[in-house]
Scaffold this motif. Structure first.
Motif, PDB file in Angstrom:
ATOM      1  N   ASP A  29      11.574   5.166   0.946  1.00  0.00           N
ATOM      2  CA  ASP A  29      11.641   3.838   1.571  1.00  0.00           C
ATOM      3  C   ASP A  29      13.007   3.200   1.379  1.00  0.00           C
ATOM      4  O   ASP A  29      13.559   2.592   2.305  1.00  0.00           O
ATOM      5  CB  ASP A  29      10.529   2.933   1.044  1.00  0.00           C
ATOM      6  N   LYS A  30      13.587   3.349   0.186  1.00  0.00           N
ATOM      7  CA  LYS A  30      14.906   2.773  -0.080  1.00  0.00           C
ATOM      8  C   LYS A  30      15.995   3.491   0.720  1.00  0.00           C
ATOM      9  O   LYS A  30      16.873   2.854   1.307  1.00  0.00           O
ATOM     10  CB  LYS A  30      15.217   2.848  -1.575  1.00  0.00           C
ATOM     11  N   ALA A  31      15.958   4.815   0.742  1.00  0.00           N
ATOM     12  CA  ALA A  31      16.965   5.582   1.475  1.00  0.00           C
ATOM     13  C   ALA A  31      16.894   5.286   2.969  1.00  0.00           C
ATOM     14  O   ALA A  31      17.922   5.138   3.644  1.00  0.00           O
ATOM     15  CB  ALA A  31      16.779   7.079   1.216  1.00  0.00           C
ATOM     16  N   LEU A  32      15.680   5.204   3.496  1.00  0.00           N
ATOM     17  CA  LEU A  32      15.501   4.933   4.923  1.00  0.00           C
ATOM     18  C   LEU A  32      16.015   3.537   5.268  1.00  0.00           C
ATOM     19  O   LEU A  32      16.659   3.331   6.310  1.00  0.00           O
ATOM     20  CB  LEU A  32      14.021   5.056   5.280  1.00  0.00           C
ATOM     21  N   ARG A  46      -1.827   4.022  -2.452  1.00  0.00           N
ATOM     22  CA  ARG A  46      -2.569   4.833  -3.426  1.00  0.00           C
ATOM     23  C   ARG A  46      -1.959   4.870  -4.818  1.00  0.00           C
ATOM     24  O   ARG A  46      -2.601   5.303  -5.776  1.00  0.00           O
ATOM     25  CB  ARG A  46      -2.718   6.263  -2.892  1.00  0.00           C
ATOM     26  N   TYR A  47      -0.712   4.434  -4.941  1.00  0.00           N
ATOM     27  CA  TYR A  47      -0.055   4.530  -6.252  1.00  0.00           C
ATOM     28  C   TYR A  47       0.697   3.244  -6.563  1.00  0.00           C
ATOM     29  O   TYR A  47       0.934   2.407  -5.688  1.00  0.00           O
ATOM     30  CB  TYR A  47       0.923   5.717  -6.266  1.00  0.00           C
ATOM     31  N   SER A  48       1.089   3.117  -7.808  1.00  0.00           N
ATOM     32  CA  SER A  48       1.883   1.960  -8.224  1.00  0.00           C
ATOM     33  C   SER A  48       2.781   2.358  -9.396  1.00  0.00           C
ATOM     34  O   SER A  48       2.635   3.440  -9.972  1.00  0.00           O
ATOM     35  CB  SER A  48       0.971   0.792  -8.640  1.00  0.00           C
ATOM     36  N   GLY A  49       3.717   1.450  -9.739  1.00  0.00           N
ATOM     37  CA  GLY A  49       4.576   1.667 -10.898  1.00  0.00           C
ATOM     38  C   GLY A  49       5.443   2.897 -10.797  1.00  0.00           C
ATOM     39  O   GLY A  49       5.913   3.271  -9.723  1.00  0.00           O
ATOM     40  N   LYS A  50       5.648   3.542 -11.941  1.00  0.00           N
ATOM     41  CA  LYS A  50       6.514   4.720 -12.011  1.00  0.00           C
ATOM     42  C   LYS A  50       5.959   5.884 -11.204  1.00  0.00           C
ATOM     43  O   LYS A  50       6.715   6.683 -10.645  1.00  0.00           O
ATOM     44  CB  LYS A  50       6.713   5.151 -13.466  1.00  0.00           C
ATOM     45  N   ARG A  92       7.923   8.032  -8.232  1.00  0.00           N
ATOM     46  CA  ARG A  92       8.027   9.492  -8.204  1.00  0.00           C
ATOM     47  C   ARG A  92       7.432  10.071  -6.924  1.00  0.00           C
ATOM     48  O   ARG A  92       7.990  11.003  -6.336  1.00  0.00           O
ATOM     49  CB  ARG A  92       7.314  10.080  -9.426  1.00  0.00           C
ATOM     50  N   LYS A  93       6.311   9.492  -6.476  1.00  0.00           N
ATOM     51  CA  LYS A  93       5.682   9.977  -5.252  1.00  0.00           C
ATOM     52  C   LYS A  93       6.574   9.721  -4.025  1.00  0.00           C
ATOM     53  O   LYS A  93       6.617  10.546  -3.104  1.00  0.00           O
ATOM     54  CB  LYS A  93       4.320   9.304  -5.054  1.00  0.00           C
ATOM     55  N   LEU A  94       7.283   8.595  -4.017  1.00  0.00           N
ATOM     56  CA  LEU A  94       8.181   8.299  -2.900  1.00  0.00           C
ATOM     57  C   LEU A  94       9.414   9.196  -2.921  1.00  0.00           C
ATOM     58  O   LEU A  94       9.949   9.562  -1.866  1.00  0.00           O
ATOM     59  CB  LEU A  94       8.594   6.824  -2.936  1.00  0.00           C
ATOM     60  N   VAL A  95       9.876   9.573  -4.118  1.00  0.00           N
ATOM     61  CA  VAL A  95      10.963  10.555  -4.220  1.00  0.00           C
ATOM     62  C   VAL A  95      10.491  11.898  -3.675  1.00  0.00           C
ATOM     63  O   VAL A  95      11.179  12.539  -2.865  1.00  0.00           O
ATOM     64  CB  VAL A  95      11.434  10.704  -5.686  1.00  0.00           C
TER      65      VAL A  95
END
Length: 516
Positions: free
Chosen positions: A140-143, A221-225, A229-232
């Motif tokens: 999301d950040k890279a995009l 589905r996820y949060s935090g660290k 990691r999932k977005l990476v």
């Protein structure tokens, strides 16, 4: 660059003529390349009308100008300017440097409509060097910063149709394609098909929507660290799926397509550097900020953490000094302001004109480490004993997997039995993890199977003429790789990128105390 060259070249310089009285907006000046571009414009283009900087405020410095003065103007990149120009440098900063508080990823840079109109109407060209260069950034950040925020650049051009746009990209937008890579839109993606528009760019709207849907699904589905990691992981997976090695190059390619569609028929120049490293000459030989692609591996070897790495010794590793990149950008701006508007693509690289293989790159650095390590006290803590060896990926993976499993199992068993593992084994395990991590990030770049060409960039330099070749050199053929790697780059890395060792700092502090 000698002073006499500047004096003799000014009157016949096409670049200085085209930039006289012009106003240029630069994004990304908190970064390495952006600082060098800014320094070059101030020092080498004395008659420029003004330089505008888009800078995000932060907690300590909520407005752009205070952040510029505290975090950018204090950089050692400006030491030469301060020495040569003295008071005139401070006058330039006061009268012709204009800071705009804004955020590249916010709609309209976070500016009010009137402020955006005022900005677009006050500039003649924009150099967009803002980017996330993290190869494993969250998708999301890279995009957002490498692709979607280019809508803001396009909006400036819509409000000012005469605006010249120079987008800083990377040669590696060509992804996992191999062979000869020319200054064109790009070869077809090496992975899944993406539709090509007859106008010469790829249609990415649907692809970006799919990526946004995938990002939203992961966020739900996820949060935090774990979410980070999932977005990476999502970014790497999608990049690989479409034919790129990492999220950075994938989203930079998407950004190129976004701009080419938005600015079709307008003045758009894309400048693609290869691996940017320390300055060849300007503002001072070896100037660098931070640890770049090749430097992370050099540093790990110097600290005896890495001795084996996946790589192709016969492959051409394409490295280019930052000052040649900055000069290419300045030439591109001058051309875009002086010629009819159209799309142009230039690659700033060394592979086709002055190639250096990975093997030669390693050998030059190893020779310097062996004979002169003590001259680089921040880099080498002692003389390296083991050689740095590049092996093919299959062998590396076999070595890494085979070595890690016994150590990992042994450590786990000893922990359960309450037995302390040997420090030597733990160090080996940590070093192996470092090597695997670096190989995951940079392995693609150390096993090159492509040659980047810059014939069009060299032709641009020739069209500008001899004066501008001296003022704004871009030709990699002037690089002596042995001298650059052994005497310029390592010295620059040691001097500018690395902090003094803790013991050295303590000794220095103690000496000052005793003297007082």
């Amino acid at each position: 660059m000698g002073k006499s060259q500047n004096q003799s070249g000014v009157s016949s310089s096409k670049v200085l003529e085209q930039l006289r009285g012009k106003h240029v907006l630069i994004t990304g000046t908190t970064g390495f390349l952006g600082k060098v571009v800014l320094e070059k414009l101030i020092r080498a283009v004395p008659d420029i009308g003004g330089v505008h900087l888009l800078i995000r405020g932060n907690v300590r410095h909520p407005d752009a100008r205070s952040r510029f003065l505290e975090e950018i103007a204090t950089s050692s990149v400006f030491d030469r300017l301060r020495q040569e120009k003295g008071e005139s440098f401070d006058v330039f900063l006061k009268e012709r440097l204009h800071c705009v508080t804004g955020e590249v990823t916010q709609p309209d840079f976070g500016l009010e409509p009137e402020a955006l109109r005022e900005l677009s109407g006050s500039i003649d060209a924009v150099i967009n060097s803002a980017a996330s260069v993290n190869f494993r950034e969250e998708l999301d950040k890279a995009l957002s910063i490498n692709t979607q925020c280019l809508e803001n650049i396009a909006e400036l051009a819509r409000q000012n149709p005469a605006l010249a746009v120079v987008q800083v990209s990377t040669c590696y937008v060509n992804g996992m394609n191999s062979g000869q890579v020319t200054e064109s839109v790009a070869k077809p993606p090496a992975g899944e098909d993406i539709p090509l528009n007859p106008a010469g760019y790829y249609e990415i709207d649907e692809l970006v929507r799919l990526l946004e849907d995938s990002i939203a699904d992961v966020r739900s589905r996820y949060s935090g660290k774990i979410l980070e990691r999932k977005l990476v992981d999502l970014g790497i997976r999608e990049a690989n799926r479409y034919g790129w090695s990492d999220t950075y190059t994938f989203t930079k390619w998407l950004g190129e397509q976004w701009l080419m569609k938005a600015l079709d028929g307008r003045a758009l120049t894309i400048v693609r550097p290869s691996i940017i490293e320390s300055a060849l000459e300007e503002p001072v030989a070896g100037w660098i900020e931070g640890v770049k692609v090749a430097d992370a591996i050099i540093l790990a070897y110097a600290r005896e953490k890495v001795t084996v790495f996946p790589g192709k010794r016969s492959g051409t590793i394409d490295v280019i000094p930052v000052d040649l990149v900055a000069n290419s950008i300045v030439l591109a701006v001058a051309e875009a302001l002086g010629e009819p508007p159209r799309r142009r693509i230039y690659q700033c690289c060394s592979g086709s004109s002055n190639p250096v293989t990975l093997g030669e790159f390693i050998d030059h650095l190893m020779a310097e480490a062996k004979t002169n390590f003590a001259a680089y006290d921040r880099l080498f803590y002692r003389q390296p004993i083991k050689p740095f060896i590049a092996v093919n990926r299959t062998m590396f993976d076999a070595l890494a997997s085979g070595a890690r499993l016994p150590l990992g199992v042994a450590q786990s068993v000893m922990r359960r039995l309450g037995v302390l593992a040997k420090e030597r084994d733990l160090k080996t395990l940590r070093n192996l993890d470092t090597t695997r991590s670096l190989a995951t990030i940079f392995g693609f770049y150390t096993a090159p199977d492509y040659i980047f060409h810059n014939d069009d960039l060299l032709a641009l330099a020739s069209r500008m003429g001899e004066a501008d070749k001296a003022l704004f050199p871009v030709d990699a053929r002037q690089i002596d790789w042995e001298v650059y790697l052994r005497k310029i780059h390592l010295a620059g890395l040691n001097r500018f990128a690395l902090k003094p060792r803790r013991k050295a700092r303590l000794r220095s502090s103690k000496a000052r105390t005793q003297a007082a």
